[in-house]
Design a protein around this motif. Structure first.
Motif, PDB file in Angstrom:
ATOM      1  N   ASP A  54     -10.768   0.274   5.422  1.00 55.03           N
ATOM      2  CA  ASP A  54     -11.391   0.618   6.714  1.00 55.03           C
ATOM      3  C   ASP A  54     -12.746  -0.058   6.904  1.00 55.03           C
ATOM      4  O   ASP A  54     -13.687   0.522   7.473  1.00 55.03           O
TER       5      ASP A  54
ATOM      6  N   ILE B 147      -6.767  18.020  -2.038  1.00 51.73           N
ATOM      7  CA  ILE B 147      -6.627  16.570  -2.159  1.00 51.73           C
ATOM      8  C   ILE B 147      -6.655  16.112  -3.624  1.00 51.73           C
ATOM      9  O   ILE B 147      -6.071  15.088  -3.968  1.00 51.73           O
TER      10      ILE B 147
ATOM     11  N   GLU C 180       0.848  -1.189   0.000  1.00 54.76           N
ATOM     12  CA  GLU C 180       0.000   0.000   0.000  1.00 54.76           C
ATOM     13  C   GLU C 180       0.880   1.233   0.000  1.00 54.76           C
ATOM     14  O   GLU C 180       1.844   1.325   0.774  1.00 54.76           O
ATOM     15  N   ALA C 181       0.531   2.177  -0.871  1.00 53.79           N
ATOM     16  CA  ALA C 181       1.265   3.447  -0.918  1.00 53.79           C
ATOM     17  C   ALA C 181       0.650   4.381   0.101  1.00 53.79           C
ATOM     18  O   ALA C 181      -0.564   4.616   0.077  1.00 53.79           O
ATOM     19  N   LEU C 182       1.470   4.946   0.964  1.00 55.33           N
ATOM     20  CA  LEU C 182       0.980   5.862   2.018  1.00 55.33           C
ATOM     21  C   LEU C 182       1.758   7.164   1.937  1.00 55.33           C
ATOM     22  O   LEU C 182       2.999   7.156   1.859  1.00 55.33           O
ATOM     23  N   ILE C 183       1.030   8.245   1.917  1.00 59.30           N
ATOM     24  CA  ILE C 183       1.660   9.547   1.687  1.00 59.30           C
ATOM     25  C   ILE C 183       2.339  10.040   2.958  1.00 59.30           C
ATOM     26  O   ILE C 183       1.884   9.787   4.074  1.00 59.30           O
ATOM     27  N   ARG C 184       3.419  10.772   2.721  1.00 63.83           N
ATOM     28  CA  ARG C 184       4.148  11.408   3.821  1.00 63.83           C
ATOM     29  C   ARG C 184       4.480  12.829   3.426  1.00 63.83           C
ATOM     30  O   ARG C 184       4.765  13.110   2.264  1.00 63.83           O
TER      31      ARG C 184
ATOM     32  N   GLU D 106      -0.119  -6.303  14.581  1.00 68.46           N
ATOM     33  CA  GLU D 106       1.144  -5.969  15.243  1.00 68.46           C
ATOM     34  C   GLU D 106       1.748  -7.183  15.976  1.00 68.46           C
ATOM     35  O   GLU D 106       2.934  -7.212  16.282  1.00 68.46           O
TER      36      GLU D 106
ATOM     37  N   VAL E 111      -0.098  11.342  -6.201  1.00 67.19           N
ATOM     38  CA  VAL E 111       0.097  10.028  -5.594  1.00 67.19           C
ATOM     39  C   VAL E 111      -0.077   8.931  -6.635  1.00 67.19           C
ATOM     40  O   VAL E 111       0.732   7.999  -6.735  1.00 67.19           O
TER      41      VAL E 111
ATOM     42  N   ASN F  22      -4.719   5.000  -1.950  1.00 71.36           N
ATOM     43  CA  ASN F  22      -5.935   5.478  -1.298  1.00 71.36           C
ATOM     44  C   ASN F  22      -6.586   6.603  -2.116  1.00 71.36           C
ATOM     45  O   ASN F  22      -5.904   7.501  -2.609  1.00 71.36           O
ATOM     46  N   LEU F  23      -7.916   6.506  -2.233  1.00 71.28           N
ATOM     47  CA  LEU F  23      -8.669   7.574  -2.911  1.00 71.28           C
ATOM     48  C   LEU F  23      -9.577   8.230  -1.899  1.00 71.28           C
ATOM     49  O   LEU F  23     -10.273   7.537  -1.154  1.00 71.28           O
TER      50      LEU F  23
ATOM     51  N   ARG G  20      -8.149  -1.437  11.153  1.00 71.96           N
ATOM     52  CA  ARG G  20      -7.240  -1.883  12.209  1.00 71.96           C
ATOM     53  C   ARG G  20      -7.830  -1.721  13.618  1.00 71.96           C
ATOM     54  O   ARG G  20      -7.404  -2.368  14.582  1.00 71.96           O
TER      55      ARG G  20
ATOM     56  N   GLU H 216      -7.899   1.877  -3.349  1.00 71.70           N
ATOM     57  CA  GLU H 216      -8.497   1.632  -2.035  1.00 71.70           C
ATOM     58  C   GLU H 216      -9.483   2.748  -1.734  1.00 71.70           C
ATOM     59  O   GLU H 216      -9.119   3.921  -1.693  1.00 71.70           O
TER      60      GLU H 216
ATOM     61  N   GLU I 106      -5.845  -5.183   8.585  1.00 66.04           N
ATOM     62  CA  GLU I 106      -4.929  -4.045   8.733  1.00 66.04           C
ATOM     63  C   GLU I 106      -4.452  -3.953  10.188  1.00 66.04           C
ATOM     64  O   GLU I 106      -5.159  -4.377  11.112  1.00 66.04           O
ATOM     65  N   GLY I 107      -3.297  -3.375  10.383  1.00 68.58           N
ATOM     66  CA  GLY I 107      -2.808  -3.049  11.732  1.00 68.58           C
ATOM     67  C   GLY I 107      -2.439  -4.270  12.564  1.00 68.58           C
ATOM     68  O   GLY I 107      -2.581  -4.264  13.790  1.00 68.58           O
TER      69      GLY I 107
HETATM   70  N1  LIG Z   1      -1.120   1.609  14.829  1.00 65.90           N
HETATM   71  C1  LIG Z   1      -0.775   0.940  13.713  1.00 65.90           C
HETATM   72  N2  LIG Z   1      -0.868   1.543  12.580  1.00 65.90           N
HETATM   73  C2  LIG Z   1      -0.536   0.826  11.463  1.00 65.90           C
HETATM   74  C3  LIG Z   1      -0.075  -0.468  11.473  1.00 65.90           C
HETATM   75  N3  LIG Z   1       0.159  -0.881  10.232  1.00 65.90           N
HETATM   76  C4  LIG Z   1      -0.144   0.174   9.457  1.00 65.90           C
HETATM   77  N4  LIG Z   1      -0.568   1.212  10.185  1.00 65.90           N
HETATM   78  C5  LIG Z   1      -1.020   2.535   9.721  1.00 65.90           C
HETATM   79  O1  LIG Z   1      -2.367   2.364   9.339  1.00 65.90           O
HETATM   80  C6  LIG Z   1      -2.668   3.238   8.279  1.00 65.90           C
HETATM   81  C7  LIG Z   1      -3.215   2.461   7.135  1.00 65.90           C
HETATM   82  O2  LIG Z   1      -3.652   3.244   6.233  1.00 65.90           O
HETATM   83  P1  LIG Z   1      -5.153   3.583   6.059  1.00 65.90           P
HETATM   84  O3  LIG Z   1      -6.017   2.776   6.856  1.00 65.90           O
HETATM   85  O4  LIG Z   1      -5.407   3.577   4.611  1.00 65.90           O
HETATM   86  O5  LIG Z   1      -5.272   5.077   6.606  1.00 65.90           O
HETATM   87  C8  LIG Z   1      -4.562   6.053   6.016  1.00 65.90           C
HETATM   88  C9  LIG Z   1      -5.292   6.655   4.882  1.00 65.90           C
HETATM   89  O6  LIG Z   1      -6.670   6.692   5.134  1.00 65.90           O
HETATM   90  C10 LIG Z   1      -4.757   8.053   4.891  1.00 65.90           C
HETATM   91  N5  LIG Z   1      -3.791   8.110   3.828  1.00 65.90           N
HETATM   92  C11 LIG Z   1      -2.508   7.747   3.836  1.00 65.90           C
HETATM   93  N6  LIG Z   1      -1.953   7.964   2.657  1.00 65.90           N
HETATM   94  C12 LIG Z   1      -2.942   8.470   1.883  1.00 65.90           C
HETATM   95  C13 LIG Z   1      -3.022   8.875   0.585  1.00 65.90           C
HETATM   96  O7  LIG Z   1      -2.060   8.824  -0.157  1.00 65.90           O
HETATM   97  N7  LIG Z   1      -4.226   9.337   0.166  1.00 65.90           N
HETATM   98  C14 LIG Z   1      -5.310   9.398   0.936  1.00 65.90           C
HETATM   99  N8  LIG Z   1      -6.441   9.857   0.450  1.00 65.90           N
HETATM  100  N9  LIG Z   1      -5.301   9.023   2.165  1.00 65.90           N
HETATM  101  C15 LIG Z   1      -4.107   8.560   2.639  1.00 65.90           C
HETATM  102  O8  LIG Z   1      -4.114   8.327   6.060  1.00 65.90           O
HETATM  103  C16 LIG Z   1      -4.364   7.225   6.910  1.00 65.90           C
HETATM  104  C17 LIG Z   1      -3.235   7.088   7.831  1.00 65.90           C
HETATM  105  O9  LIG Z   1      -2.172   6.715   7.194  1.00 65.90           O
HETATM  106  P2  LIG Z   1      -0.878   6.367   7.953  1.00 65.90           P
HETATM  107  O10 LIG Z   1      -0.635   7.407   9.004  1.00 65.90           O
HETATM  108  O11 LIG Z   1       0.167   6.111   7.005  1.00 65.90           O
HETATM  109  O12 LIG Z   1      -1.260   5.110   8.685  1.00 65.90           O
HETATM  110  C18 LIG Z   1      -1.349   3.934   7.936  1.00 65.90           C
HETATM  111  C19 LIG Z   1      -0.335   2.996   8.476  1.00 65.90           C
HETATM  112  O13 LIG Z   1       0.900   3.589   8.785  1.00 65.90           O
HETATM  113  C20 LIG Z   1       0.051  -1.093  12.733  1.00 65.90           C
HETATM  114  O14 LIG Z   1       0.421  -2.278  12.861  1.00 65.90           O
HETATM  115  N10 LIG Z   1      -0.338  -0.360  13.852  1.00 65.90           N
END
Ligand SMILES: Nc1nc2c(ncn2[C@@H]2O[C@@H]3COP(=O)(O)O[C@H]4[C@@H](O)[C@H](n5cnc6c(=O)[nH]c(N)nc65)O[C@@H]4COP(=O)(O)O[C@H]3[C@H]2O)c(=O)[nH]1
Length: 914
Positions: free
Chosen positions: A807, A713, A685-689, A866, A720, A744-745, A830, A776, A863-864
């Motif tokens: 989610d 966005i 999964e690609a996650l933005i920072r 640990e 993204v 993620n959209l 998660r 997603e 998801e999540g």
């Molecule tokens: N506590 C815990 N957390 C875990 C674990 N494994 C993964 N995570 C975190 O859970 C989040 C998963 O992403 P998400 O549900 O899509 O939830 C994402 C997603 O909804 C949103 N997001 C992230 N990147 C993007 C993006 O590029 N576009 C959009 N629209 N939303 C994004 O931000 C949310 C948060 O992203 P992140 O902070 O990266 O947080 C990610 C990830 O770092 C774990 O074992 N424990």
């Protein structure tokens, strides 16, 4: 004018004279030719004639001489009885033969002498000596007469007369002979045919030669020697020998002088003379004709010259006339052009008038209508003949008493003409035939004649209803909200300025209330924008009726309303107004057959306590509204100065995010997704920072909601997509990844009409096969607007993309409902996974979701995750895959690359063993 001899004239003269000479010459030639021919013919015929005549002469002579010989033979019958006595019957004979000189008897005398006894006519005389020889020869003749040679008559020698003697023996005697002495000249004269022509000239010249012995002339008829030379030359002579009693005479007949004939008498002569006369006549005629022709030619020359001079004069006259004609033609052309231009202009004017969109009315100087075009008929509803001759204002203007539009003077009711102006425009209402009024623009121009006198007035009238409406609409739009017709932010600001100014002057208070509907977005997403709009309209209505008339309710955007309560005294409690408004909105709404209940959060700021200008008051009331939302929504909160700082932080974050997008401070991290049983990598999964310049990291939970609110966005989401596709394609090409990448959209992106185009562009740009991209979407997003979602997801599926619901469990949807969409997998939120080990409810929920998803043939990712305990449970529940810190935290792209390479190098598939 004398004409000089030109080659052509010389040639003409030569030809003329040549022709003139030709005729006489021709006649002459013909004449001489004819003359020669005729002459030859005449000579030939004359020769023949002459020869015939000559032959006749000779015969005649022969006969005459023969008759004398016969006479001599018969003389014995006439034998004289006595000498000197004429025998009987001799008289008539002698009368017939005057050539007989004497007739007698010859007797031989003694000694042989001859005695003549001549009876008649002439006296006896001696006979010539030859007679004796004749006598001697006579017996030999056997009694036949004999002719003597010619002899000259005695005593006539001078005259040269000759005679011949014919002797004839008398029967019964031996010595007596009858004789006849014949004068040759009379013999010839009577022996030949008339020998004289009419002119008296001899026609023939006869020469007789006795050729018996030596030739000797018998006689000649020629008067003088040479008298017949010329004729003889031309005709020749005819000679014939005759024999008379053994004597041979050669008779030579030559033409006499009369034989030649006059030249003019002959045919050739006449021809010649005639030809010459004809020639002379021709010459005379030619001469006459020539003279006349010359005279005529002279006259013609003179006339020609005169004519030439006249022609010259005429030419000059014609030239002058042609010039005049040309000038006239050009003037006529010009006139025709001008006329045609005038006609064109007139017809053009008519056409312009007929086709003109604007009404055109022409009045005379007194303002009486004279011309009206079809547009004016249509505009006012009158026919032209109903308006012509009518005065302008009474018909067309509502004000019956207004002066006409004649512009006379400087002030007129309808149009007042500025000094010196020739036209003027004004806008006012005009009246149609049916009495209805319409806003019109009237432009009146003075029409003057060439002397500058006013001839009339030309009015152009336009119906400006649409323009006026549009202007009023624009004015309205500028100050009022399009949906609710409430004042917008612009009018709010102006109103605020006014009421604050008044409040300042009167020391009164002003309350500014900022309201925002709670979860309005959810209404929009679930029931659609139309329902959202209806809700906003209904809320606006309730807010409007919930305040006093003088108070202002404005819509400043979305579900945000601002209310200004002006002119408040100290006793007025604005929070009560807030509560009242909250209560009015809280009553259920009937929308599209549904009953809907919404709550509202209200922030309140007071003048002068919370701000002295409109902007500050609205900003502080807004901050108070956010406080109300933070404190549980559905309540009213006053502004406090602590709020101001937090509000400012949020605004500041939004500003920095905009800069971060431009400064490329955003990055993508990648978190692996692994198979629960094998530990094999099945996706990521690609996650933005957001990496700030100072190295600190802003988590997506903090800036994604703000980006969604402010619309950032959309561009962030597009970036993204592009970046994830690019990176995934790079890994694919390197051969270290064969799994899809999840992106993620957000709801805002999903509603954006450019989403599909953005996805396609990202795929096309990177070259990534669509199957390696997994979209997603959150559960609430999918359920928000099911129709729209179904359509977009179908199109995404057509592209070949993977689709996941993120989610899952946080929303309110059922799994069977989700099955309506072309989804590949579910990701269990998660929050459920976190406590599955300790919370039986969460465990039961997770287990149920996994089981039900499998029955719907959906893949499930937890998801999540640990802990191993969590993983163990998930394995037991046959959860397909998991994602979480247990396996790996989200990794920067370079670290993810290393991990992928490591996996490939060690040929290990299970991430758990690494
Ligand atoms: N506590 C815990 N957390 C875990 C674990 N494994 C993964 N995570 C975190 O859970 C989040 C998963 O992403 P998400 O549900 O899509 O939830 C994402 C997603 O909804 C949103 N997001 C992230 N990147 C993007 C993006 O590029 N576009 C959009 N629209 N939303 C994004 O931000 C949310 C948060 O992203 P992140 O902070 O990266 O947080 C990610 C990830 O770092 C774990 O074992 N424990």
């Amino acid at each position: 004018m004398t004409s000089s001899p030109t080659p052509s004239r010389v040639f003409a003269a030569l030809r003329r004279h040549g022709l003139a000479l030709l005729v006489p010459c021709s006649i002459l030639a013909i004449t001489f030719g004819g003359y020669r021919d005729n002459l030859q013919k005449e000579e030939a015929s004359r020769l023949l004639l002459f020869q015939a005549q000559a032959r006749v002469q000779v015969n005649h002579l022969r006969e005459r001489a023969g008759s004398l010989l016969q006479l001599a033979e018969k003389l014995h019958t006439l034998r004289p009885e006595s000498t000197g006595k004429r025998p009987d019957g001799l008289g008539p004979v002698l009368a017939q033969h005057p050539e007989i000189l004497r007739v007698g008897v010859l007797r031989s005398g003694p000694g042989g002498s001859l005695i003549t006894d001549s009876a008649e006519p002439s006296p006896s005389g001696p006979l010539p000596a030859s007679a004796a020889s004749l006598r001697d020869a006579l017996p030999a003749l056997g009694g036949k007469p004999m002719l003597s040679a010619p002899y000259a008559l005695p005593g006539d020698g001078a005259q040269g007369r000759q005679a011949v003697l014919i002797l004839s023996p008398l029967p019964g005697t031996r010595r007596e002979f009858a004789f006849i002495e014949v004068g040759t000249e009379p013999l010839l004269r009577h022996g030949v045919a008339p020998d004289e022509g009419l002119s008296g000239a001899p026609r023939f010249v006869v020469d007789v030669l006795d050729t018996t012995d030596a030739p000797r002339p018998v006689f000649t008829s020629a008067a003088a020697p040479g008298s017949h030379d010329s004729t003889t030359k031309s005709l020749g002579a005819y000679a014939e020998g005759i024999t008379l009693a053994q004597r041979h005479w050669l008779v030579i007949v030559s033409p006499g002088a009369a034989a030649t004939g006059a030249l003019l008498d002959s045919g050739s002569g006449r021809w010649l003379v005639g030809g010459l006369l004809l020639t002379l006549l021709a010459i005379a005629i030619q001469h006459t004709v020539q003279s006349r022709a010359d005279a005529v030619r002279r006259q013609v020359d003179e006339k020609t010259q005169a004519l030439a001079e006249a022609n010259d004069a005429l030419g000059r006259y014609i030239g002058a006339l042609a010039d005049a004609n040309r000038r006239l033609a050009s003037e006529v052309d010009e006139h025709a052009r001008a006329e045609s231009q005038l006609r064109e202009t007139t017809s053009l004017q008519r056409a312009i008038l007929d086709c003109a969109e604007y009404a055109v009315i022409y009045t005379d100087a007194k303002g009486t209508i004279r011309v009206i075009n079809p547009a004016a008929e249509r505009l006012f509803g009158y026919r032209a003949d109903e308006l012509i001759d009518k005065a302008t204002p009474q018909i067309l203007h509502p004000d019956e008493h207004a002066p006409r539009w004649t512009l006379e003077g400087s002030t007129i009711g309808l149009i007042s003409l500025p000094p010196g102006a020739e036209s003027h425009s004004a806008e006012f209402d005009m009246r149609r035939r049916d009495g209805s009024l319409f806003p019109a623009s009237l432009s009146v121009s003075i029409v003057r004649d060439t002397l500058g006198q006013i001839r009339g007035y030309l009015g152009i009238i336009a119906d400006i209803t649409q323009r006026v409406d549009a202007e009023s609409r624009i004015r309205h739009l500028a100050h009022y909200d399009n949906l609710t017709s409430l004042p917008n932010r612009s009018l709010l600001n102006r109103h605020l300025a006014d009421v604050l100014s008044a409040a300042r002057a009167r020391h009164r208070r002003v309350a500014v209330l900022v309201t925002d509907l709670d979860h309005f977005k959810y209404v929009n997403d679930t029931l659609g924008h139309l329902a959202g709009d209806q809700l906003l309209l209904a809320v606006a209505q309730r807010l409007r009726t919930g305040v006093r008339d003088g108070d202002l309710v404005a819509r400043t955007g979305g579900d945000e309303f601002v209310i200004v309560l002006a002119d408040l005294d100290e006793t007025y409690l604005p929070e009560e107004a807030g509560e009242r408004l909250i209560a009015s909105v809280a009553r259920p709404f009937e929308l599209a057959g549904h009953q809907l209940t919404v709550t509202m959060s209200v922030g309140i700021a007071l003048y002068p306590h919370d701000g002295v200008d409109g902007d500050t008051l609205v900003k502080n009331a807004d901050a108070a509204m956010y406080l109300a939302k933070e404190r549980g929504r559905n309540q009213a909160r006053f502004f406090d100065h602590g709020l101001s700082r937090r509000y400012s932080e949020r605004l500041e974050l939004e500003g920095r995010l905009r800069q971060a997008v431009e400064a490329r401070q955003l990055a993508l991290y990648y978190q692996p997704q692994v198979d629960t049983l094998s530990g094999e990598l099945i996706g990521m999964e690609a996650l933005i920072r957001w990496c700030q310049p100072d190295g600190s990291m802003v988590p997506p939970d903090k800036f994604i909601p703000i980006a969604e609110e402010c619309g950032l966005i959309v561009p962030i989401g597009a970036w993204v997509l592009r970046e994830a596709c690019r990176q995934q394609q790079a890994w694919l090409q390197e051969g270290i990844s064969r799994v899809p990448v999840g992106v993620n959209l957000s709801a805002r992106q999903f509603d954006d009409t450019t989403l599909l185009a953005t996805i396609q562009a990202a795929l096309a740009e990177s070259g990534l096969p669509p199957a390696y991209l997994d979209l997603e979407l959150t559960e609430s997003l999918v359920m928000g607007n099911p129709e729209h979602t179904r359509q977009v997801l179908a199109e995404c599926k057509q592209l070949g993309l993977q689709l996941s619901v993120d989610d899952f469990g946080t929303g309110y949807s059922s799994l069977s409902y989700l099955k309506r969409f072309p989804i590949d997998r579910l990701k269990i939120d998660r929050s459920f996974i976190a406590d599955i080990v300790t919370e039986p409810d969460d465990a039961a929920i997770a287990q149920t979701i996994i089981a039900m998803a499998h029955t719907l043939r959906l893949e499930v990712i937890a998801e999540g995750v640990e802990t191993e305990a969590q993983l163990a449970l998930l394995r037991r529940w046959r959860c397909d895959a998991y994602q979480g810190y247990l396996c790996s935290r989200p990794l920067p792209a370079d670290e993810m690359t290393k991990l992928l390479r490591q996996l490939r190098a060690t040929r290990q598939v299970a991430l758990a063993n690494i």
